[in-house]
Design an enzyme around this catalytic site. Structure first.
Site, PDB file in Angstrom:
ATOM      1  CD  GLN A 131      -2.493   1.027   2.815  1.00  0.00           C
ATOM      2  OE1 GLN A 131      -1.982   0.398   3.743  1.00  0.00           O
ATOM      3  NE2 GLN A 131      -3.652   1.609   2.922  1.00  0.00           N
ATOM      4  N   GLY A 132       0.715   2.093  -0.981  1.00  0.00           N
ATOM      5  CA  GLY A 132       1.516   3.320  -1.073  1.00  0.00           C
ATOM      6  C   GLY A 132       0.672   4.549  -0.794  1.00  0.00           C
ATOM      7  CB  SER A 134       2.406   6.782   4.755  1.00  0.00           C
ATOM      8  OG  SER A 134       1.310   6.320   5.471  1.00  0.00           O
ATOM      9  CD  GLU A 250      -4.754   0.488   6.506  1.00  0.00           C
ATOM     10  OE1 GLU A 250      -4.988   1.056   5.423  1.00  0.00           O
ATOM     11  OE2 GLU A 250      -3.674   0.580   7.118  1.00  0.00           O
TER      12      GLU A 250
HETATM   13  C1  LIG Z   1       4.285  -0.893  11.160  1.00  0.00           C
HETATM   14  C2  LIG Z   1       3.692   0.118  10.228  1.00  0.00           C
HETATM   15  C3  LIG Z   1       3.313  -0.270   8.954  1.00  0.00           C
HETATM   16  C4  LIG Z   1       2.778   0.664   8.066  1.00  0.00           C
HETATM   17  N1  LIG Z   1       2.452   0.240   6.804  1.00  0.00           N
HETATM   18  C5  LIG Z   1       2.052   1.150   5.895  1.00  0.00           C
HETATM   19  C6  LIG Z   1       1.829   0.765   4.546  1.00  0.00           C
HETATM   20  O1  LIG Z   1       1.953  -0.405   4.187  1.00  0.00           O
HETATM   21  N2  LIG Z   1       1.470   1.695   3.663  1.00  0.00           N
HETATM   22  C7  LIG Z   1       1.298   3.012   4.014  1.00  0.00           C
HETATM   23  O2  LIG Z   1       0.937   3.803   3.159  1.00  0.00           O
HETATM   24  N3  LIG Z   1       1.510   3.414   5.284  1.00  0.00           N
HETATM   25  C8  LIG Z   1       1.886   2.520   6.233  1.00  0.00           C
HETATM   26  N4  LIG Z   1       2.131   2.916   7.528  1.00  0.00           N
HETATM   27  C9  LIG Z   1       2.066   4.341   7.829  1.00  0.00           C
HETATM   28  C10 LIG Z   1       0.986   4.760   8.785  1.00  0.00           C
HETATM   29  O3  LIG Z   1      -0.270   4.731   8.160  1.00  0.00           O
HETATM   30  C11 LIG Z   1       1.389   6.159   9.280  1.00  0.00           C
HETATM   31  O4  LIG Z   1       2.545   5.996  10.064  1.00  0.00           O
HETATM   32  C12 LIG Z   1       0.295   6.796  10.107  1.00  0.00           C
HETATM   33  O5  LIG Z   1      -0.798   7.135   9.293  1.00  0.00           O
HETATM   34  C13 LIG Z   1       0.817   8.041  10.844  1.00  0.00           C
HETATM   35  O6  LIG Z   1       1.421   8.934   9.953  1.00  0.00           O
HETATM   36  P1  LIG Z   1       2.874   9.547  10.241  1.00  0.00           P
HETATM   37  O7  LIG Z   1       3.806   8.402  10.514  1.00  0.00           O
HETATM   38  O8  LIG Z   1       3.194  10.480   9.118  1.00  0.00           O
HETATM   39  O9  LIG Z   1       2.764  10.364  11.589  1.00  0.00           O
HETATM   40  P2  LIG Z   1       2.236  11.861  11.762  1.00  0.00           P
HETATM   41  O10 LIG Z   1       0.995  12.059  10.978  1.00  0.00           O
HETATM   42  O11 LIG Z   1       3.377  12.787  11.523  1.00  0.00           O
HETATM   43  O12 LIG Z   1       1.854  11.861  13.300  1.00  0.00           O
HETATM   44  C14 LIG Z   1       2.847  11.977  14.339  1.00  0.00           C
HETATM   45  C15 LIG Z   1       2.087  12.044  15.672  1.00  0.00           C
HETATM   46  O13 LIG Z   1       1.214  13.183  15.685  1.00  0.00           O
HETATM   47  C16 LIG Z   1      -0.121  12.791  15.942  1.00  0.00           C
HETATM   48  N5  LIG Z   1      -1.049  13.593  15.146  1.00  0.00           N
HETATM   49  C17 LIG Z   1      -0.927  13.944  13.828  1.00  0.00           C
HETATM   50  N6  LIG Z   1      -1.992  14.677  13.430  1.00  0.00           N
HETATM   51  C18 LIG Z   1      -2.814  14.765  14.527  1.00  0.00           C
HETATM   52  C19 LIG Z   1      -4.083  15.375  14.765  1.00  0.00           C
HETATM   53  N7  LIG Z   1      -4.726  16.018  13.805  1.00  0.00           N
HETATM   54  N8  LIG Z   1      -4.629  15.256  15.999  1.00  0.00           N
HETATM   55  C20 LIG Z   1      -3.992  14.583  17.005  1.00  0.00           C
HETATM   56  N9  LIG Z   1      -2.791  13.984  16.840  1.00  0.00           N
HETATM   57  C21 LIG Z   1      -2.212  14.076  15.622  1.00  0.00           C
HETATM   58  C22 LIG Z   1      -0.190  11.339  15.509  1.00  0.00           C
HETATM   59  O14 LIG Z   1      -1.232  10.633  16.161  1.00  0.00           O
HETATM   60  C23 LIG Z   1       1.181  10.818  15.924  1.00  0.00           C
HETATM   61  O15 LIG Z   1       1.203  10.488  17.286  1.00  0.00           O
HETATM   62  C24 LIG Z   1       2.631   2.009   8.458  1.00  0.00           C
HETATM   63  C25 LIG Z   1       3.005   2.402   9.751  1.00  0.00           C
HETATM   64  C26 LIG Z   1       3.533   1.473  10.628  1.00  0.00           C
HETATM   65  C27 LIG Z   1       3.932   1.926  12.000  1.00  0.00           C
END
Ligand SMILES: Cc1cc2nc3c(=O)[nH]c(=O)nc-3n(C[C@H](O)[C@H](O)[C@H](O)COP(=O)(O)OP(=O)(O)OC[C@H]3O[C@@H](n4cnc5c(N)ncnc54)[C@H](O)[C@@H]3O)c2cc1C
Length: 401
Positions: A131-132, A134, A250
């Site tokens: 899945q692409g 993030s 999901e």
């Molecule tokens: C093991 C694992 C597998 C994954 N696999 C995939 C995959 O296959 N494909 C894919 O596309 N993605 C994948 N992801 C990505 C995942 O969907 C993102 O990590 C997630 O959506 C959070 O985005 P971010 O890492 O950019 O964190 P950020 O969005 O930068 O968030 C950082 C922190 O800020 C908080 N935060 C951000 N905005 C808000 C808000 N509006 N209100 C309150 N708190 C907030 C978040 O809760 C978090 O604690 C994976 C992640 C993990 C950990």
């Protein structure tokens, strides 16, 4: 008992027998606890073979149409298979992004051609999906996706990068969200959704090491990668709707999974079992009043979660969009599991600081590994905080935070 109930009961007996005879016991190497940590070829080959065996026996995609390789049965049969997989401590079903997000999406909105092309290979494990969504800086803020896909004749040319791409280095295909228009008034309107091939020039997936020391996700780079225009799912510019639909699968809001057995389930009973090995102040740790208090709280929470899950299966309680009970499911279960595993490490006292690579660690660092791996589920698919925001704003009608 009705004929349907008898048939389900017989199926349960059959599957228990099959699992007892066929669940692989000890492969002689470490298997991933969740589909998010498939990090070696050895694990991949083993899990692919296991998934194929399960499908060949007729236990995968129970309610998916037979013409695409499913079993054409009532959804209740999938529930029975999943319970049996868990009860027999079976290895995970690894091709989760195909089985649980892409497959249901194609059955829902795909063309006949897409279904015929992809679904059976998802079930057999022959083709792996990733899945692409993030990107660096655009995980929670998915609407800001920057990866570009520019139409050029019968192809799109893709440039940009994705991150945390689970299974990306092994995948044959990606469900890709990319920007096809930078000039729309709303950022959401410029996005498109592709069933993109991964094994083409200009696509490179680089594995990222996780806190557990394992691999499983990647950073994926697109450099002038050409994908056929026929990979577009839905309309150009209609990607946001597709992405939101995918997230409903999901986050477990909409059913449709070919198997929900994507991680090893670790229960309160497992925790209590482990506690027999520990003492505090010279007495069995289970006699400690504080520990007992914590265990009772876990037991109450587990019961509440299970009752709430049962409410989610009652159609009359699920008519209100956006499905309040189901939406809270991911939040409740993943956070419960995280705290349970933390307790598993906590009761070990100083030994809890030892990890998988230390001979002195308890059960090879099992609880520590499970605790760290659990963050994948509380973050992936929308973090706990984001999930709480959705429930607060869209279900409870609270003001925006
Ligand atoms: C093991 C694992 C597998 C994954 N696999 C995939 C995959 O296959 N494909 C894919 O596309 N993605 C994948 N992801 C990505 C995942 O969907 C993102 O990590 C997630 O959506 C959070 O985005 P971010 O890492 O950019 O964190 P950020 O969005 O930068 O968030 C950082 C922190 O800020 C908080 N935060 C951000 N905005 C808000 C808000 N509006 N209100 C309150 N708190 C907030 C978040 O809760 C978090 O604690 C994976 C992640 C993990 C950990």
């Amino acid at each position: 008992m009705t004929a349907a109930e008898t048939s389900l009961k017989n199926f349960q007996t059959d599957i228990d027998k099959w699992m007892a005879e066929n669940v692989p016991k000890n492969p002689g190497f470490l298997l991933p606890l969740t589909f998010l940590e498939v990090g070696t070829e050895q694990q991949l080959d083993f899990l692919r073979e296991w998934q194929h065996k399960l499908w060949s026996a007729g236990f995968l995609g129970m309610h998916w149409p037979t013409e695409y390789g499913g079993q054409g049965a009532d959804p209740a049969y999938q529930g029975i298979v999943d319970k049996a997989l868990s009860a027999h401590n079976a290895p995970i079903i690894f091709n989760t992004i195909g089985l649980n997000w892409t497959g249901p999406l194609l059955l829902d909105v795909g063309t006949e051609e897409d279904r015929a092309r992809y679904i059976k290979n998802i079930l057999t494990g022959e083709e792996i999906w990733c899945q692409g969504f993030s990107e660096p800086d655009h995980g929670s803020d998915l609407g800001n996706v920057q990866t570009r896909a520019v139409r050029d004749g019968d192809e799109y040319v893709v440039n940009g990068s994705k991150v945390w791409t689970t299974l990306g280095n092994y995948a044959d295909h990606m469900i890709l969200l990319a920007r096809t228009d930078t000039s729309t008034a709303r950022k959401y309107d410029g996005l498109s959704f592709f069933l993109a091939p991964m094994k083409v020039d200009g696509v490179e997936a680089r594995p990222i090491r996780k806190v557990t020391g394992e691999f499983g996700f990647n950073e994926t780079f697109f450099t002038d990668a050409r994908i056929p225009a026929s990979c577009l799912l839905g309309d150009e510019g209609g990607g946001w709707r597709m992405a939101m639909k995918t997230l409903e699968y999901e986050r477990g809001v909409v059913a449709g999974q070919a198997s929900a057995h994507m991680s090893q389930s670790i229960t309160l009973e497992d925790l209590m079992e482990s506690m027999h090995d520990f003492e505090r102040d010279g007495a069995p740790i289970l006699e400690d009043a504080m520990i007992r208090d914590e265990l009772v709280k876990f037991a109450i929470e587990a019961k509440a979660n299970s009752i709430s899950d049962r409410r989610a299966a009652i159609p009359a309680l699920n008519t209100d969009y956006p499905f309040g009970i189901a939406l809270s499911n991911k939040y409740r279960h993943t956070e419960y599991a995280r705290r349970l595993k933390m307790m598993g490490a906590h009761v070990q006292g100083a030994q809890g600081a030892l990890f998988m690579d230390d001979d002195q660690s308890y059960k090879g660092g099992f609880w520590q590994r499970a605790y760290f791996a659990n963050f994948g589920t509380t973050i992936g698919g929308g973090t706990t905080q984001i999930q709480a925001n959705i429930i607060g704003e869209h279900v409870l009608g609270l003001p925006k935070s």
